[in-house]
Design an enzyme around this catalytic site. Structure first.
Site, PDB file in Angstrom:
ATOM      1  N   LEU A 154       9.828  22.274  29.169  1.00  0.00           N
ATOM      2  CA  LEU A 154      10.202  22.630  30.543  1.00  0.00           C
ATOM      3  C   LEU A 154       8.986  23.077  31.342  1.00  0.00           C
ATOM      4  O   LEU A 154       7.995  23.568  30.788  1.00  0.00           O
ATOM      5  CB  LEU A 154      11.264  23.734  30.550  1.00  0.00           C
ATOM      6  CG  LEU A 154      10.932  25.126  29.983  1.00  0.00           C
ATOM      7  CD1 LEU A 154      10.079  25.961  30.923  1.00  0.00           C
ATOM      8  CD2 LEU A 154      12.214  25.861  29.683  1.00  0.00           C
ATOM      9  N   ARG A 155       9.078  22.853  32.659  1.00  0.00           N
ATOM     10  CA  ARG A 155       8.038  23.361  33.568  1.00  0.00           C
ATOM     11  C   ARG A 155       8.580  24.604  34.247  1.00  0.00           C
ATOM     12  O   ARG A 155       9.704  24.573  34.766  1.00  0.00           O
ATOM     13  CB  ARG A 155       7.712  22.327  34.653  1.00  0.00           C
ATOM     14  CG  ARG A 155       7.121  21.037  34.166  1.00  0.00           C
ATOM     15  CD  ARG A 155       7.218  19.980  35.262  1.00  0.00           C
ATOM     16  NE  ARG A 155       8.591  19.742  35.668  1.00  0.00           N
ATOM     17  CZ  ARG A 155       8.965  19.115  36.792  1.00  0.00           C
ATOM     18  NH1 ARG A 155       8.067  18.682  37.644  1.00  0.00           N
ATOM     19  NH2 ARG A 155      10.241  18.937  37.083  1.00  0.00           N
ATOM     20  N   CYS A 261       0.738  28.419  29.531  1.00  0.00           N
ATOM     21  CA  CYS A 261       0.752  27.343  28.527  1.00  0.00           C
ATOM     22  C   CYS A 261      -0.573  26.588  28.400  1.00  0.00           C
ATOM     23  O   CYS A 261      -1.217  26.642  27.361  1.00  0.00           O
ATOM     24  CB  CYS A 261       1.885  26.371  28.824  1.00  0.00           C
ATOM     25  SG  CYS A 261       3.488  27.130  28.564  1.00  0.00           S
TER      26      CYS A 261
HETATM   27  P1  NAD Z   1       7.592  35.105  27.228  1.00  0.00           P
HETATM   28  O1  NAD Z   1       6.416  35.926  26.901  1.00  0.00           O
HETATM   29  O2  NAD Z   1       8.047  34.947  28.633  1.00  0.00           O
HETATM   30  O3  NAD Z   1       8.861  35.658  26.395  1.00  0.00           O
HETATM   31  C1  NAD Z   1       8.835  35.979  25.046  1.00  0.00           C
HETATM   32  C2  NAD Z   1       9.917  37.031  24.780  1.00  0.00           C
HETATM   33  O4  NAD Z   1      10.043  37.240  23.382  1.00  0.00           O
HETATM   34  C3  NAD Z   1       9.609  38.394  25.384  1.00  0.00           C
HETATM   35  O5  NAD Z   1      10.687  38.800  26.212  1.00  0.00           O
HETATM   36  C4  NAD Z   1       9.454  39.318  24.162  1.00  0.00           C
HETATM   37  O6  NAD Z   1       9.899  40.642  24.412  1.00  0.00           O
HETATM   38  C5  NAD Z   1      10.336  38.614  23.158  1.00  0.00           C
HETATM   39  N1  NAD Z   1      10.058  38.917  21.744  1.00  0.00           N
HETATM   40  C6  NAD Z   1       8.870  38.990  21.099  1.00  0.00           C
HETATM   41  N2  NAD Z   1       9.057  39.257  19.796  1.00  0.00           N
HETATM   42  C7  NAD Z   1      10.389  39.366  19.594  1.00  0.00           C
HETATM   43  C8  NAD Z   1      11.222  39.640  18.457  1.00  0.00           C
HETATM   44  N3  NAD Z   1      10.714  39.838  17.237  1.00  0.00           N
HETATM   45  N4  NAD Z   1      12.565  39.700  18.629  1.00  0.00           N
HETATM   46  C9  NAD Z   1      13.104  39.485  19.844  1.00  0.00           C
HETATM   47  N5  NAD Z   1      12.375  39.225  20.959  1.00  0.00           N
HETATM   48  C10 NAD Z   1      11.046  39.163  20.839  1.00  0.00           C
HETATM   49  O7  NAD Z   1       7.318  33.679  26.572  1.00  0.00           O
HETATM   50  P2  NAD Z   1       7.688  32.220  27.128  1.00  0.00           P
HETATM   51  O8  NAD Z   1       6.870  31.892  28.309  1.00  0.00           O
HETATM   52  O9  NAD Z   1       9.170  32.094  27.201  1.00  0.00           O
HETATM   53  O10 NAD Z   1       7.141  31.342  25.919  1.00  0.00           O
HETATM   54  C11 NAD Z   1       7.768  31.372  24.643  1.00  0.00           C
HETATM   55  C12 NAD Z   1       7.179  30.238  23.815  1.00  0.00           C
HETATM   56  O11 NAD Z   1       7.523  28.973  24.401  1.00  0.00           O
HETATM   57  C13 NAD Z   1       5.657  30.241  23.713  1.00  0.00           C
HETATM   58  O12 NAD Z   1       5.294  29.745  22.440  1.00  0.00           O
HETATM   59  C14 NAD Z   1       5.232  29.251  24.780  1.00  0.00           C
HETATM   60  O13 NAD Z   1       3.999  28.653  24.508  1.00  0.00           O
HETATM   61  C15 NAD Z   1       6.346  28.226  24.698  1.00  0.00           C
HETATM   62  N6  NAD Z   1       6.569  27.477  25.942  1.00  0.00           N
HETATM   63  C16 NAD Z   1       6.555  28.118  27.139  1.00  0.00           C
HETATM   64  C17 NAD Z   1       6.797  27.400  28.299  1.00  0.00           C
HETATM   65  C18 NAD Z   1       6.764  28.071  29.640  1.00  0.00           C
HETATM   66  O14 NAD Z   1       6.756  27.368  30.644  1.00  0.00           O
HETATM   67  N7  NAD Z   1       6.739  29.388  29.719  1.00  0.00           N
HETATM   68  C19 NAD Z   1       7.059  26.013  28.240  1.00  0.00           C
HETATM   69  C20 NAD Z   1       7.097  25.400  26.981  1.00  0.00           C
HETATM   70  C21 NAD Z   1       6.844  26.140  25.836  1.00  0.00           C
END
Ligand code: NAD
Length: 400
Positions: A154-155, A261
């Site tokens: 997703l973007r 990302c």
């Molecule tokens: P984020 O930092 O916005 O959210 C991560 C959440 O996980 C936080 O709310 C944190 O409190 C929670 N967390 C951490 N450890 C935890 C645990 N043990 N139990 C419960 N909750 C816990 O991250 P994001 O942007 O959603 O990205 C998540 C993953 O997805 C990353 O690997 C990222 O690279 C990948 N990703 C992100 C995007 C994007 O656009 N943001 C797109 C594709 C992939």
């Protein structure tokens, strides 16, 4: 209908949980951030994402979507557990797997029944194997756990749309049968499915992001050359983008990529290449070119002020790393603010959704009326309606 738990309620976890509940599954999202969970329980989205809050409230009211901070509550009936915790960059450039490892331990300690663990977080090749062994080493009961890689594409800013209308869903499983169960889960979305093994799925995500980041750095370097040679880079981008082998997307020149990302994912795959003696020289160059793009832009601003911005008010339009999101992680705006303030400038910034930085002012006019020069840093649609003819503007982005 499947009972699902989602670990992490960030951009990926929350959107995944909301969309899975919208297509009929019962979802409990768990986060360790108590404040976030309180906000979610109150029907408010902690992040700015078009259409997310409405869909979230709809599914909370339909009793298909729940939030908790307690693992036991989240996992008690779960047939599938999605991992969507962060994988930030560590000091070496490699992905920091601390949150992933903790999530794996949390699963092992609380599950009471067989479960499929679906890894949405972006993780280095081999991490799904690691997750499986951490879970198996820490299991408290005699249950079967299968780990499946399902990277997210997703973007930010289009997250809901992309989840319903994505180009593909990648499912990396070591067992045909388990892969089939995950495929069935997503079947209402009617999207093309790519089935592969776990390591290939993990690699697809990094290879895709590194390619897109490289495309951005490529057009930025072409833009720099165009400027010196009297060519118009937007026409050049259109001219090459119409070639279907190339495509117009990600050929918008500007300040370079930021966000949560591309910067960390390019660093992580480059690190993997170095670690395995299989260097990714193109990606390494794209990373350098991306950083140089910010420096070049800053230098243009400084040149205009004869390298002295002490006491000068500089206006900034846009703080988010791209339009339609409130995410400022690795945003070029942060680099520019830091460099300008280091040299004694006063920065006044306006962004339609980012409001919490000390540089923020209330309106676009507050910026236009007080600054000696304006830096257009994020191409929010609303900025295109302003008349900048009375201002000195440095265009970090184009509207097209
Ligand atoms: P984020 O930092 O916005 O959210 C991560 C959440 O996980 C936080 O709310 C944190 O409190 C929670 N967390 C951490 N450890 C935890 C645990 N043990 N139990 C419960 N909750 C816990 O991250 P994001 O942007 O959603 O990205 C998540 C993953 O997805 C990353 O690997 C990222 O690279 C990948 N990703 C992100 C995007 C994007 O656009 N943001 C797109 C594709 C992939």
């Amino acid at each position: 209908m499947t009972n699902i738990a989602v670990i992490g309620t960030g951009y990926v976890g929350l959107v995944t949980g909301v969309v899975l509940s919208e297509i009929g599954h019962t979802v409990t999202c768990i986060d360790i951030d108590e404040q976030k969970v309180r906000t979610l329980k109150a029907g408010k989205s902690p992040i700015y994402e078009l259409g997310l809050e409405e869909l979230m409230v709809k599914n909370i009211e339909a009793n298909r979507l729940h939030f908790t901070t307690r693992h036991q509550e989240a996992f008690q009936n779960a047939e599938m557990i999605f991992i969507a915790v962060g994988t930030p960059q560590s000091g070496s450039g490699a992905a920091d797997l601390t949150y992933i490892q903790q999530a794996a331990k949390d699963i092992a300690q609380h599950i009471m029944d067989d479960v499929i663990v679906v890894v949405k977080s972006t993780v280095p090749v081999g991490t799904n194997d690691l997750i499986e062994s951490i879970i198996n080493e820490n299991l408290q009961s005699n249950v079967a756990v299968n780990v499946v890689s399902n990277p997210e594409f997703l973007r930010e800013g289009h997250a809901i749309h992309d989840t319903f209308h994505g180009d593909r869903i990648v499912i990396g499983a070591e067992s045909e049968e388990v892969g089939e169960v995950v495929e069935q889960l997503f079947s209402p979305l009617k999207l093309p499915i790519v089935r592969t093994n776990r390591r290939s799925a993990e690699m697809i995500k990094y290879a895709a992001n590194a390619f897109l980041a490289t495309k951005i750095s490529y057009i930025n370097e072409i833009a720099n050359l165009c400027e010196k040679m009297g060519a118009n880079v937007l026409d050049v981008a259109d001219g090459i983008g119409l070639d279907h082998r190339i495509g117009r997307a990600f050929l918008s020149p500007g300040l370079g990529y930021g966000g949560s990302c591309f910067p960390k994912d390019t660093e992580a795959i480059a690190y993997l290449g170095r670690e395995h003696n299989s260097p990714l020289t193109i990606v390494e160059s794209a990373i350098k070119a991306n950083f140089r793009q910010r420096e070049l832009f800053l230098q243009k601003v400084l040149n205009y002020f004869n390298d002295n911005v002490e006491g000068i008010t500089i206006g900034m339009l846009g703080l988010a790393f791209k339009p339609n999101t409130d995410d400022i992680r690795e945003a070029p705006s942060l680099y520019l603010i830091a460099e300008l303030e280091k040299r004694g400038a006063l920065v006044k910034a306006y962004d339609p959704v980012v409001k919490h930085l000390k540089q923020c002012v209330e309106t676009v006019d507050d910026v236009l009326n007080s600054a000696s020069a304006i830096l257009l840093v994020t191409e929010w649609e609303e900025f295109s309606e302003y008349d900048f003819s009375k201002n000195i503007v440095f265009w970090g982005r184009n509207f097209n």
